[in-house]
Write an enzyme that holds these catalytic residues in place. Sequence first.
Site, PDB file in Angstrom:
ATOM      1  N   ILE A   6       8.760 -12.234   0.121  1.00 20.81           N
ATOM      2  CA  ILE A   6       7.490 -11.104   0.042  1.00 20.81           C
ATOM      3  C   ILE A   6       6.880 -11.161  -1.262  1.00 20.81           C
ATOM      4  O   ILE A   6       7.690 -11.287  -2.309  1.00 20.81           O
ATOM      5  CB  ILE A   6       7.974  -9.751   0.658  1.00 20.81           C
ATOM      6  CG1 ILE A   6       6.936  -8.783   0.539  1.00 20.81           C
ATOM      7  CG2 ILE A   6       9.520  -9.353  -0.039  1.00 20.81           C
ATOM      8  CD1 ILE A   6       7.211  -7.585   1.054  1.00 20.81           C
TER       9      ILE A   6
ATOM     10  N   TYR B   3     -13.411  -7.541  -3.988  1.00 22.66           N
ATOM     11  CA  TYR B   3     -12.257  -6.987  -3.204  1.00 22.66           C
ATOM     12  C   TYR B   3     -12.590  -7.382  -1.894  1.00 22.66           C
ATOM     13  O   TYR B   3     -11.610  -8.216  -1.055  1.00 22.66           O
ATOM     14  CB  TYR B   3     -12.040  -5.718  -3.388  1.00 22.66           C
ATOM     15  CG  TYR B   3     -10.706  -5.164  -2.606  1.00 22.66           C
ATOM     16  CD1 TYR B   3      -9.486  -5.960  -2.956  1.00 22.66           C
ATOM     17  CD2 TYR B   3     -10.443  -4.380  -1.516  1.00 22.66           C
ATOM     18  CE1 TYR B   3      -8.221  -5.394  -2.263  1.00 22.66           C
ATOM     19  CE2 TYR B   3      -9.632  -3.900  -0.944  1.00 22.66           C
ATOM     20  CZ  TYR B   3      -8.297  -4.398  -1.159  1.00 22.66           C
ATOM     21  OH  TYR B   3      -7.167  -4.117  -0.317  1.00 22.66           O
TER      22      TYR B   3
ATOM     23  N   GLY C 250       4.452  -8.948  -3.885  1.00 23.22           N
ATOM     24  CA  GLY C 250       4.252  -7.629  -4.212  1.00 23.22           C
ATOM     25  C   GLY C 250       5.011  -6.641  -3.587  1.00 23.22           C
ATOM     26  O   GLY C 250       4.596  -5.346  -3.098  1.00 23.22           O
ATOM     27  N   ALA C 251       6.106  -6.922  -3.616  1.00 28.51           N
ATOM     28  CA  ALA C 251       6.996  -5.964  -3.274  1.00 28.51           C
ATOM     29  C   ALA C 251       7.520  -4.717  -4.217  1.00 28.51           C
ATOM     30  O   ALA C 251       8.189  -3.770  -3.915  1.00 28.51           O
ATOM     31  CB  ALA C 251       8.616  -6.616  -2.922  1.00 28.51           C
TER      32      ALA C 251
ATOM     33  N   GLY D 124       4.171   0.177  -3.728  1.00 29.18           N
ATOM     34  CA  GLY D 124       3.243   0.512  -2.572  1.00 29.18           C
ATOM     35  C   GLY D 124       3.884   0.014  -1.141  1.00 29.18           C
ATOM     36  O   GLY D 124       5.092   0.243  -0.712  1.00 29.18           O
TER      37      GLY D 124
HETATM   38  N1  LIG Z   1      -3.466   0.619  -0.226  1.00 27.60           N
HETATM   39  C1  LIG Z   1      -4.308   0.638   0.811  1.00 27.60           C
HETATM   40  O1  LIG Z   1      -4.951   1.509   1.204  1.00 27.60           O
HETATM   41  C2  LIG Z   1      -4.738  -0.824   1.079  1.00 27.60           C
HETATM   42  C3  LIG Z   1      -5.653  -1.013   2.215  1.00 27.60           C
HETATM   43  C4  LIG Z   1      -5.970  -2.197   2.949  1.00 27.60           C
HETATM   44  C5  LIG Z   1      -5.252  -3.414   2.297  1.00 27.60           C
HETATM   45  N2  LIG Z   1      -4.289  -3.283   1.454  1.00 27.60           N
HETATM   46  C6  LIG Z   1      -3.652  -4.174   0.851  1.00 27.60           C
HETATM   47  O2  LIG Z   1      -2.285  -4.046   0.973  1.00 27.60           O
HETATM   48  C7  LIG Z   1      -1.432  -4.893   0.082  1.00 27.60           C
HETATM   49  C8  LIG Z   1      -0.701  -4.111  -1.026  1.00 27.60           C
HETATM   50  O3  LIG Z   1      -1.327  -3.033  -1.732  1.00 27.60           O
HETATM   51  P1  LIG Z   1      -0.973  -1.771  -1.965  1.00 27.60           P
HETATM   52  O4  LIG Z   1      -1.712  -0.875  -1.727  1.00 27.60           O
HETATM   53  O5  LIG Z   1       0.545  -1.734  -1.682  1.00 27.60           O
HETATM   54  O6  LIG Z   1      -1.051  -1.856  -3.772  1.00 27.60           O
HETATM   55  P2  LIG Z   1      -0.070  -1.550  -5.114  1.00 27.60           P
HETATM   56  O7  LIG Z   1       0.705  -0.277  -4.849  1.00 27.60           O
HETATM   57  O8  LIG Z   1      -0.831  -1.718  -6.092  1.00 27.60           O
HETATM   58  O9  LIG Z   1       0.842  -3.035  -5.087  1.00 27.60           O
HETATM   59  C9  LIG Z   1       0.340  -4.333  -5.157  1.00 27.60           C
HETATM   60  C10 LIG Z   1       1.664  -5.044  -5.362  1.00 27.60           C
HETATM   61  O10 LIG Z   1       1.118  -6.175  -5.832  1.00 27.60           O
HETATM   62  C11 LIG Z   1       1.475  -6.881  -6.947  1.00 27.60           C
HETATM   63  N3  LIG Z   1       0.704  -7.707  -7.781  1.00 27.60           N
HETATM   64  C12 LIG Z   1      -0.624  -7.495  -8.158  1.00 27.60           C
HETATM   65  N4  LIG Z   1      -1.030  -8.259  -9.086  1.00 27.60           N
HETATM   66  C13 LIG Z   1       0.154  -9.254  -9.187  1.00 27.60           C
HETATM   67  C14 LIG Z   1       0.002 -10.521  -9.830  1.00 27.60           C
HETATM   68  N5  LIG Z   1      -0.798 -11.074 -10.633  1.00 27.60           N
HETATM   69  N6  LIG Z   1       1.266 -11.274  -9.659  1.00 27.60           N
HETATM   70  C15 LIG Z   1       2.290 -10.722  -8.740  1.00 27.60           C
HETATM   71  N7  LIG Z   1       2.092  -9.604  -8.328  1.00 27.60           N
HETATM   72  C16 LIG Z   1       0.955  -8.976  -8.514  1.00 27.60           C
HETATM   73  C17 LIG Z   1       2.074  -5.432  -7.733  1.00 27.60           C
HETATM   74  O11 LIG Z   1       2.882  -6.065  -8.747  1.00 27.60           O
HETATM   75  P3  LIG Z   1       3.193  -4.901 -10.040  1.00 27.60           P
HETATM   76  O12 LIG Z   1       4.167  -3.823  -9.159  1.00 27.60           O
HETATM   77  O13 LIG Z   1       4.051  -5.802 -11.015  1.00 27.60           O
HETATM   78  O14 LIG Z   1       2.127  -4.294 -10.392  1.00 27.60           O
HETATM   79  C18 LIG Z   1       2.536  -4.761  -6.667  1.00 27.60           C
HETATM   80  O15 LIG Z   1       3.977  -5.135  -6.200  1.00 27.60           O
HETATM   81  C19 LIG Z   1      -2.861  -5.637  -0.858  1.00 27.60           C
HETATM   82  O16 LIG Z   1      -2.924  -6.940  -0.402  1.00 27.60           O
HETATM   83  C20 LIG Z   1      -4.060  -4.702  -0.670  1.00 27.60           C
HETATM   84  O17 LIG Z   1      -5.043  -5.369  -0.596  1.00 27.60           O
HETATM   85  C21 LIG Z   1      -4.055  -1.988   0.731  1.00 27.60           C
END
Ligand SMILES: NC(=O)c1ccc[n+]([C@@H]2O[C@H](COP(=O)([O-])OP(=O)(O)OC[C@H]3O[C@@H](n4cnc5c(N)ncnc54)[C@H](OP(=O)(O)O)[C@@H]3O)[C@@H](O)[C@H]2O)c1
Length: 283
Positions: free
Chosen positions: A8, A164, A10-11, A14
Amino acid sequence: MKDRYIAITGATAGIGRATSLELARRGARLTLFCRNREKASKLSRDITTVGGAEPAIIHMDMADLGSVRRAAETFLANHKRLDVLLNNAGVVNTTRKVTADGYEETFAVNHFAPFLLTGLLLPVLLRSEGARIVNVSSAAHAFVKDMGYDDMQAERKYGTFHEYGRSKLANILFTRRLARDLHGRGVTVNCLHPGAVSTSLGTQNSGLLSRVLPLLLKPFFLTPEQGAKTSIYLCCSDAVAGVSGQYFVKCKQRQPKIWAQDDEAADKLWDYTERCLGFRYPL
Ligand SMILES: NC(=O)c1ccc[n+]([C@@H]2O[C@H](COP(=O)([O-])OP(=O)(O)OC[C@H]3O[C@@H](n4cnc5c(N)ncnc54)[C@H](OP(=O)(O)O)[C@@H]3O)[C@@H](O)[C@H]2O)c1
């Protein structure tokens, strides 16, 4: 999930964090591709606390394609099997940033990196019976009707929602094309929208709005655990064994926007991506 091997991205925050904890609790053996070792170690401890097996941790910065290649090599050197690859990591930037490779960061992290990682891990997925690839996309694909090849690097105009949305449209087109290429090869690939989820997405940006907005929206948003449900469903459920190339919302198959169902657009993006990465898919 007992003894299924799941990798996985981005673990560490979130939705990915909630997904990992639940998959580990169900007995999966996890590999965490992470850029932040401290957060990964903390997650590893939390996984063992909920009774999961200690995960493997592989350093990978998705804003650096060399790092993605090294991470895939490390995985392949240590694993003979991969049952599920969950491409979950994502980023939203309010200003234009450029990666180590010179690409606009949102598109590079959200599309180039998972495209490359998946291609590099495909040999091991193809060897693992009934393997699955799950791509976390978003309803934000609705913001952008076409890729806009005349300004793929957003040099002329940068828009947070546009960049995005473009990357999330790319996730769906990638899923469609890969599903076609993998037809009859024993590996499925699907994508999903997790819902509007209260996470750290976008909170790395400076500016009052990006700090205050998540707090204001929190009561209306899903928790990470609720947001993880469709990812977990696609990783685990027997109901989707053999289903491929589809987009899911709330654990149900849904049609994405019509422009995300365009196979010609998927082919064009595929060729563009392979050219940018200098990488041919091993198919
Ligand atoms: N939240 C929403 O409402 C929503 C809605 C639709 C889709 N999504 C999608 O859901 C997925 C997860 O998002 P989330 O909302 O859980 O966001 P989040 O809490 O910001 O978590 C993002 C994860 O991605 C990792 N990441 C970001 N940039 C990276 C990089 N350069 N290299 C390696 N890892 C990286 C982060 O690592 P760090 O912990 O090191 O920062 C974190 O583990 C994403 O694909 C997002 O587009 C989210």
